[in-house]
Design an enzyme around this catalytic site. Structure first.
Site: not given
Length: 134
Positions: A58, A106, A129
């Site tokens: 937005h 994650a 890495k």
């Protein structure tokens, strides 16, 4: 690649029917509760549960009118190249390119392009890495 012979899409995957187009390659795994607003997804891609792949945001520059009334930005589909692994709860922002062979850890929020064969993580995601090739 003997592991997966076809693309697998688990339950409760939401693919937006908005202006964004979605293309999914072969031999992919898309786990449950994934949201895809728009994207080009290559081959051999693994997408863990609760990933969000966004293609618009937005506008928010003005303070004299509510943000919801300022409109959305252009649809910019992310590109997820071949052999990528997106970990659980990853968010991919609009227009981002995830390079071939990369891993997104994650919980990462990816706000910049990821070079091929990189391992990234964090908020915002940073290169942790590089994967060894060959």
């Amino acid at each position: 690649m003997p592991y997966c012979k076809e693309t697998i899409v688990e339950h409760d995957v939401y693919i937006s029917n908005g202006a964004g187009k979605v293309s999914i390659g072969k031999h992919c795994e898309i786990n449950e509760h994934v949201f895809i607003q728009g994207a080009t997804i290559g081959n051999y891609v693994m997408i863990a549960p609760h990933v969000a792949i966004l293609n618009s945001t937005h506008h928010f520059n003005r303070t004299d009118i509510p943000m919801i009334m300022q409109g959305k930005g252009l649809n910019m589909n992310p590109v997820i190249e071949d052999d990528v692994w997106l970990g659980r709860n990853v968010v991919i922002m609009p227009g981002i390119r995830i390079g071939k062979g990369s891993i997104v850890g994650a919980g990462a929020i990816v706000t910049r392009d990821v070079p091929p064969f990189s391992i990234v993580g964090g908020v915002p995601a940073k290169i942790l890495k590089t994967r060894q090739t060959g």
